[in-house]
Design a protein around this motif. Sequence first.
Motif, PDB file in Angstrom:
ATOM      1  N   MET A 132      15.837  -4.565   7.396  1.00  0.00           N
ATOM      2  CA  MET A 132      16.389  -4.370   8.734  1.00  0.00           C
ATOM      3  C   MET A 132      16.756  -5.733   9.304  1.00  0.00           C
ATOM      4  O   MET A 132      16.208  -6.756   8.897  1.00  0.00           O
ATOM      5  N   HIS A 133      17.681  -5.730  10.243  1.00  0.00           N
ATOM      6  CA  HIS A 133      18.027  -6.953  10.963  1.00  0.00           C
ATOM      7  C   HIS A 133      17.210  -7.009  12.237  1.00  0.00           C
ATOM      8  O   HIS A 133      16.927  -5.980  12.853  1.00  0.00           O
ATOM      9  N   LEU A 134      16.826  -8.207  12.627  1.00  0.00           N
ATOM     10  CA  LEU A 134      16.075  -8.441  13.856  1.00  0.00           C
ATOM     11  C   LEU A 134      16.897  -9.401  14.708  1.00  0.00           C
ATOM     12  O   LEU A 134      17.184 -10.524  14.281  1.00  0.00           O
ATOM     13  N   VAL A 135      17.299  -8.930  15.889  1.00  0.00           N
ATOM     14  CA  VAL A 135      18.161  -9.745  16.747  1.00  0.00           C
ATOM     15  C   VAL A 135      17.611  -9.798  18.166  1.00  0.00           C
ATOM     16  O   VAL A 135      17.006  -8.841  18.642  1.00  0.00           O
ATOM     17  N   PRO A 136      17.816 -10.930  18.847  1.00  0.00           N
ATOM     18  CA  PRO A 136      17.437 -10.995  20.261  1.00  0.00           C
ATOM     19  C   PRO A 136      18.561 -10.387  21.099  1.00  0.00           C
ATOM     20  O   PRO A 136      19.722 -10.787  20.970  1.00  0.00           O
ATOM     21  N   ARG A 137      18.236  -9.403  21.899  1.00  0.00           N
ATOM     22  CA  ARG A 137      19.232  -8.761  22.753  1.00  0.00           C
ATOM     23  C   ARG A 137      18.524  -8.124  23.937  1.00  0.00           C
ATOM     24  O   ARG A 137      17.602  -7.334  23.751  1.00  0.00           O
ATOM     25  N   GLU A 138      18.960  -8.454  25.148  1.00  0.00           N
ATOM     26  CA  GLU A 138      18.324  -7.941  26.364  1.00  0.00           C
ATOM     27  C   GLU A 138      18.375  -6.423  26.452  1.00  0.00           C
ATOM     28  O   GLU A 138      17.387  -5.778  26.726  1.00  0.00           O
ATOM     29  N   HIS A 139      19.560  -5.849  26.237  1.00  0.00           N
ATOM     30  CA  HIS A 139      19.741  -4.404  26.403  1.00  0.00           C
ATOM     31  C   HIS A 139      20.477  -3.831  25.206  1.00  0.00           C
ATOM     32  O   HIS A 139      21.319  -4.500  24.610  1.00  0.00           O
ATOM     33  N   ASP A 195       8.817 -21.092   9.689  1.00  0.00           N
ATOM     34  CA  ASP A 195      10.121 -20.687   9.171  1.00  0.00           C
ATOM     35  C   ASP A 195      11.130 -20.309  10.253  1.00  0.00           C
ATOM     36  O   ASP A 195      12.324 -20.492  10.081  1.00  0.00           O
ATOM     37  N   TRP A 196      10.648 -19.746  11.351  1.00  0.00           N
ATOM     38  CA  TRP A 196      11.545 -19.191  12.364  1.00  0.00           C
ATOM     39  C   TRP A 196      11.474 -19.931  13.698  1.00  0.00           C
ATOM     40  O   TRP A 196      11.868 -19.400  14.735  1.00  0.00           O
ATOM     41  N   ALA A 197      11.012 -21.156  13.723  1.00  0.00           N
ATOM     42  CA  ALA A 197      10.819 -21.900  14.978  1.00  0.00           C
ATOM     43  C   ALA A 197      12.094 -21.968  15.816  1.00  0.00           C
ATOM     44  O   ALA A 197      12.065 -21.788  17.032  1.00  0.00           O
ATOM     45  N   PRO A 205       0.839  -1.209   0.000  1.00  0.00           N
ATOM     46  CA  PRO A 205       0.000   0.000   0.000  1.00  0.00           C
ATOM     47  C   PRO A 205       0.875   1.261   0.000  1.00  0.00           C
ATOM     48  O   PRO A 205       1.931   1.294   0.639  1.00  0.00           O
ATOM     49  N   GLY A 206       0.437   2.282  -0.695  1.00  0.00           N
ATOM     50  CA  GLY A 206       1.206   3.511  -0.830  1.00  0.00           C
ATOM     51  C   GLY A 206       1.425   4.274   0.456  1.00  0.00           C
ATOM     52  O   GLY A 206       2.293   5.138   0.524  1.00  0.00           O
ATOM     53  N   ASP A 207       0.629   3.960   1.495  1.00  0.00           N
ATOM     54  CA  ASP A 207       0.792   4.654   2.777  1.00  0.00           C
ATOM     55  C   ASP A 207       1.471   3.775   3.827  1.00  0.00           C
ATOM     56  O   ASP A 207       1.468   4.092   5.013  1.00  0.00           O
ATOM     57  N   LYS A 208       2.059   2.652   3.394  1.00  0.00           N
ATOM     58  CA  LYS A 208       2.695   1.694   4.313  1.00  0.00           C
ATOM     59  C   LYS A 208       4.152   1.484   3.927  1.00  0.00           C
ATOM     60  O   LYS A 208       4.595   1.852   2.852  1.00  0.00           O
ATOM     61  N   ILE A 209       4.883   0.842   4.834  1.00  0.00           N
ATOM     62  CA  ILE A 209       6.280   0.487   4.600  1.00  0.00           C
ATOM     63  C   ILE A 209       6.409  -1.018   4.777  1.00  0.00           C
ATOM     64  O   ILE A 209       5.970  -1.571   5.790  1.00  0.00           O
ATOM     65  N   ASN A 210       6.980  -1.668   3.785  1.00  0.00           N
ATOM     66  CA  ASN A 210       7.223  -3.099   3.862  1.00  0.00           C
ATOM     67  C   ASN A 210       8.602  -3.315   4.474  1.00  0.00           C
ATOM     68  O   ASN A 210       9.591  -2.791   3.977  1.00  0.00           O
ATOM     69  N   LEU A 211       8.653  -4.043   5.594  1.00  0.00           N
ATOM     70  CA  LEU A 211       9.939  -4.350   6.220  1.00  0.00           C
ATOM     71  C   LEU A 211      10.315  -5.786   5.938  1.00  0.00           C
ATOM     72  O   LEU A 211       9.543  -6.700   6.212  1.00  0.00           O
ATOM     73  N   ARG A 212      11.493  -5.970   5.379  1.00  0.00           N
ATOM     74  CA  ARG A 212      12.067  -7.305   5.226  1.00  0.00           C
ATOM     75  C   ARG A 212      13.026  -7.477   6.390  1.00  0.00           C
ATOM     76  O   ARG A 212      14.063  -6.824   6.453  1.00  0.00           O
ATOM     77  N   LEU A 213      12.646  -8.336   7.333  1.00  0.00           N
ATOM     78  CA  LEU A 213      13.442  -8.545   8.534  1.00  0.00           C
ATOM     79  C   LEU A 213      14.342  -9.759   8.354  1.00  0.00           C
ATOM     80  O   LEU A 213      13.883 -10.815   7.924  1.00  0.00           O
ATOM     81  N   ILE A 214      15.621  -9.589   8.686  1.00  0.00           N
ATOM     82  CA  ILE A 214      16.604 -10.653   8.548  1.00  0.00           C
ATOM     83  C   ILE A 214      17.068 -11.083   9.930  1.00  0.00           C
ATOM     84  O   ILE A 214      17.519 -10.253  10.726  1.00  0.00           O
ATOM     85  N   LEU A 215      16.969 -12.375  10.204  1.00  0.00           N
ATOM     86  CA  LEU A 215      17.466 -12.927  11.458  1.00  0.00           C
ATOM     87  C   LEU A 215      18.963 -13.205  11.346  1.00  0.00           C
ATOM     88  O   LEU A 215      19.518 -13.229  10.244  1.00  0.00           O
ATOM     89  N   VAL A 216      19.606 -13.444  12.485  1.00  0.00           N
ATOM     90  CA  VAL A 216      21.028 -13.784  12.494  1.00  0.00           C
ATOM     91  C   VAL A 216      21.289 -15.009  11.623  1.00  0.00           C
ATOM     92  O   VAL A 216      22.316 -15.112  10.958  1.00  0.00           O
ATOM     93  N   SER A 217      20.353 -15.941  11.582  1.00  0.00           N
ATOM     94  CA  SER A 217      20.491 -17.160  10.776  1.00  0.00           C
ATOM     95  C   SER A 217      20.438 -16.880   9.276  1.00  0.00           C
ATOM     96  O   SER A 217      20.757 -17.741   8.470  1.00  0.00           O
ATOM     97  N   SER A 275      38.032  -4.423  14.746  1.00  0.00           N
ATOM     98  CA  SER A 275      36.817  -3.779  14.292  1.00  0.00           C
ATOM     99  C   SER A 275      35.672  -4.765  14.406  1.00  0.00           C
ATOM    100  O   SER A 275      35.882  -5.970  14.249  1.00  0.00           O
ATOM    101  N   CYS A 276      34.471  -4.258  14.667  1.00  0.00           N
ATOM    102  CA  CYS A 276      33.303  -5.123  14.809  1.00  0.00           C
ATOM    103  C   CYS A 276      32.336  -4.837  13.674  1.00  0.00           C
ATOM    104  O   CYS A 276      32.213  -3.714  13.238  1.00  0.00           O
ATOM    105  N   CYS A 277      31.664  -5.890  13.254  1.00  0.00           N
ATOM    106  CA  CYS A 277      30.596  -5.690  12.287  1.00  0.00           C
ATOM    107  C   CYS A 277      29.512  -6.718  12.566  1.00  0.00           C
ATOM    108  O   CYS A 277      29.761  -7.774  13.099  1.00  0.00           O
ATOM    109  N   ILE A 278      28.276  -6.337  12.215  1.00  0.00           N
ATOM    110  CA  ILE A 278      27.140  -7.223  12.416  1.00  0.00           C
ATOM    111  C   ILE A 278      26.793  -7.857  11.088  1.00  0.00           C
ATOM    112  O   ILE A 278      26.611  -7.166  10.095  1.00  0.00           O
ATOM    113  N   LEU A 279      26.731  -9.160  11.081  1.00  0.00           N
ATOM    114  CA  LEU A 279      26.426  -9.861   9.828  1.00  0.00           C
ATOM    115  C   LEU A 279      24.972 -10.190   9.754  1.00  0.00           C
ATOM    116  O   LEU A 279      24.327 -10.466  10.675  1.00  0.00           O
TER     117      LEU A 279
END
Length: 123
Positions: free
Chosen positions: A88-95, A48-50, A7-19, A119-123
Amino acid sequence: MSAKNIPGDKINLRLILVSGKTKEFVFSPVDSAGDIAIHVYDNWPEADWAAECVSRAEILRLIYQGRFLHSSVTLGALGLQLGRTTVMHLVPREHLPEPNSHDQRQKSKGGSSSCCSASCCIL
């Protein structure tokens, strides 16, 4: 999801897990990172994400352009294009990591962090 189905008034998010597994969800620009975490948790793609299931929505964190989003940040505040897909990436993180002004000053001067030379990077 193709662009014509967003929809023209929405944003589609493709979320990527660490896997590396992905799933797409459609949100409004007024939805916050916290709202998104709750929606994804409540609509967890079990088939898919069990293996990546988390115990509660509050530990789901979004990463956009290499930065963790605080739960109050809305998609609209990020300037995301309506009717388009954003990844966007979706990760489990307490804080969320605490901002460290010393490290930021060192990086802006071209220096390295005092804690380590790696150096650190998030994959």
